[in-house]
Enzyme design. Structure first.
Site, PDB file in Angstrom:
ATOM      1  N   CYS A 286      -4.518   2.158  -3.807  1.00 46.97           N
ATOM      2  CA  CYS A 286      -3.419   2.740  -3.273  1.00 46.97           C
ATOM      3  C   CYS A 286      -2.070   1.726  -3.117  1.00 46.97           C
ATOM      4  CB  CYS A 286      -3.363   3.089  -1.750  1.00 46.97           C
ATOM      5  SG  CYS A 286      -4.589   4.525  -1.515  1.00 46.97           S
TER       6      CYS A 286
ATOM      7  N   ASP B 116       3.177  -3.878   7.975  1.00 46.69           N
ATOM      8  CA  ASP B 116       1.970  -3.194   7.575  1.00 46.69           C
ATOM      9  C   ASP B 116       0.728  -4.097   7.987  1.00 46.69           C
ATOM     10  OD1 ASP B 116      -0.397  -2.175   6.766  1.00 46.69           O
ATOM     11  OD2 ASP B 116       0.384  -1.263   4.863  1.00 46.69           O
TER      12      ASP B 116
ATOM     13  N   HIS C 112       0.913  -1.175   0.140  1.00 45.85           N
ATOM     14  CA  HIS C 112      -0.017   0.023  -0.208  1.00 45.85           C
ATOM     15  C   HIS C 112       1.039   1.253   0.079  1.00 45.85           C
ATOM     16  CE1 HIS C 112      -3.075   2.737   1.679  1.00 45.85           C
ATOM     17  NE2 HIS C 112      -3.811   2.003   1.433  1.00 45.85           N
TER      18      HIS C 112
ATOM     19  N   LYS D 258     -10.376  -0.564  10.515  1.00 45.11           N
ATOM     20  CA  LYS D 258     -10.633  -1.666   9.774  1.00 45.11           C
ATOM     21  C   LYS D 258     -10.964  -2.787  10.697  1.00 45.11           C
ATOM     22  CE  LYS D 258      -7.263  -0.049   6.243  1.00 45.11           C
ATOM     23  NZ  LYS D 258      -8.247   0.424   5.201  1.00 45.11           N
TER      24      LYS D 258
ATOM     25  N   GLN E 217      -4.531  -4.896   7.070  1.00 41.92           N
ATOM     26  CA  GLN E 217      -5.592  -5.625   6.498  1.00 41.92           C
ATOM     27  C   GLN E 217      -5.619  -7.220   7.536  1.00 41.92           C
ATOM     28  OE1 GLN E 217      -8.037  -5.072   4.547  1.00 41.92           O
ATOM     29  NE2 GLN E 217      -7.288  -3.291   3.895  1.00 41.92           N
TER      30      GLN E 217
END
Ligand SMILES: Cc1ncc(COP(=O)(O)O)c(C=O)c1O
Length: 412
Positions: free
Chosen positions: A368, A200, A119, A226, A203
């Site tokens: 993104c 990261d 991303h 999220k 998700q």
């Protein structure tokens, strides 16, 4: 059946779009919020609102206690200690913080490794840092199924040029693929013991059992919104011994030990040192409520529900021969949280618009991840993404919507 009752989510149980029941398949962009999260935020402001740590009065203590309790709940949910939890506004801010914090350790010619599917939030900060420090940004390739190019990674790791940072995502927001973190950590540590491994987890934190203390990475970024929590709050989990060496990026009220005209010393307690200014206690409390809500189900239940949604969506997409499904299609490869596809002739935005006309909310665009889209020549893609509240009937609506796309544009 969804895992989480739809009636727990006020927006989902009441919304219609252009006369159709809403099919919300954009949870990877942001999740919907259960009533318990909304109530927790409202209760905080209704019963406990006061600034933390500042006032020696009843409400100040109550608010401070709520702040500590929420930090404890969130940290425990993520397998970290409250001292390792640095609160940010979102994943993007968390990754920028990581890049700022390691900047001074990077010398000209050093390497920063990232991957092609990141991303932009886990790409641009490293790209900028590499430029500023005259370091080399190495972008490890992935294939269309989101699998790392291990030959390239191993070659870079085996070279004697120092690798200072390895920044990669846990689950790809575009491909739904999962990087094998333990293998990456092993390979990196074998050659570059002190490289800072930053993940990261935007998700992943809502779909799988993320236990920071078992991952072997140095920092892990995530966003509350999220994972059924509020917008505007997130965190960077940082291994304690590393965090102790970091200079706070934000300085000012609340994080100091002593301030004189000549100099300032910072609080030794990490929770304070990395909380400059008034924290967003209400959002933190809401996020903690979201963690408790998610905890009602085991991670194997979460994953099994997601697998059912992924498989059904793959089945639906395969019925339209011209759609190219991107990300893992091999059943042996994990795919979590989403299914994305491209069409050679119909732009993703057109597909998204027709789906919207029948109440189906998907994401169309580059999500993104422009470098990934450019690499494979995808101008844009359509992504359907899921959560514990996603129902199979929403996928029926997606199938119906795709049939409408086919009718409007000719065969799909
Ligand atoms: C993998 C990934 N990383 C980072 C981000 C950025 O998250 P935020 O906008 O909450 O900072 C997202 C958001 O979609 C994401 O999917």
């Amino acid at each position: 059946m969804p895992l989480a009752p739809r009636t727990d989510f006020p927006l989902l149980s009441s919304s219609t779009v252009r006369g159709h029941q809403l099919a919300y398949l954009d949870s990877a962009a942001t999740s919907q919020k259960p009533q318990v999260v909304l109530d927790a935020i409202n209760d905080y402001y209704s019963t406990s609102n006061a600034n933390v740590h500042r006032g020696a009065h009843f409400l100040g203590d109550k608010s401070t206690q709520a702040w500590h309790q929420a930090r404890q709940t969130i940290a425990q949910f993520l397998g970290a200690t409250p001292q390792e939890l640095v609160i940010t506004r979102n994943t993007t801010e968390a990754l920028n913080l990581a890049a700022r914090a390691v900047a001074s350790s990077i010398q000209p010619g050093d390497r920063i490794i990232t991957t092609l599917l990141e991303h932009h939030s886990n790409f641009v900060p490293w790209q900028r840092l590499a430029r500023e420090r005259q370091a080399e940004l190495v972008v490890v390739k992935v294939d269309k199924q989101g699998q790392l190019d291990w030959d390239q990674l191993n070659e870079v790791l085996a070279s004697s040029t120092p690798v200072r940072v390895v920044a990669l995502s846990h689950i790809s927001n575009t491909l739904g693929s999962v990087f094998p973190l333990s293998q990456v950590v092993e390979a990196v540590r074998h050659h570059h013991k002190n490289a800072v491994i930053v993940v990261d987890g935007a998700q992943a934190a809502v779909h799988m059992d993320v236990k920071f203390d078992q991952l072997g990475v140095d920092a892990y970024a995530l966003s509350a919104h999220k994972m059924l929590g509020p917008m505007g709050i997130g965190a960077l989990l940082v291994r304690r011994s590393l965090l102790e060496t970091w200079e706070p990026v934000l300085v000012g009220g609340g994080m100091i030990d002593e301030v004189t005209l000549e100099k300032t010393t910072y609080a030794t307690n990490l929770e304070e040192r990395f909380t400059a200014g008034t924290p967003d206690v209400a959002s933190l409390v809401g996020w903690a409520a979201a963690c408790e809500y998610l905890d009602q189900w085991s991670w194997s239940q979460h994953l099994a529900h997601d697998r059912e949604l992924v498989d059904r969506t793959l089945e639906i997409a395969k019925k339209f021969p011209e759609l190219e499904i991107i990300g893992p299609t091999d059943p042996d490869l994990p795919r979590i949280g989403s299914v994305a596809f491209v069409h050679p002739k119909i732009h993703a935005h057109d597909i998204g618009q027709v789906l919207d006309s029948v109440g189906v909310a998907v994401r169309s665009g580059h999500h993104c991840t422009m470098p990934l889209h450019n690499e494979f020549g995808w101008p844009a893609s359509v992504r359907a993404s899921f959560q514990c509240y996603t129902d199979l009937s929403e996928l029926d609506a997606l199938a119906e919507g795709l049939r409408k796309v086919a009718a409007v544009f000719g065969n799909l």
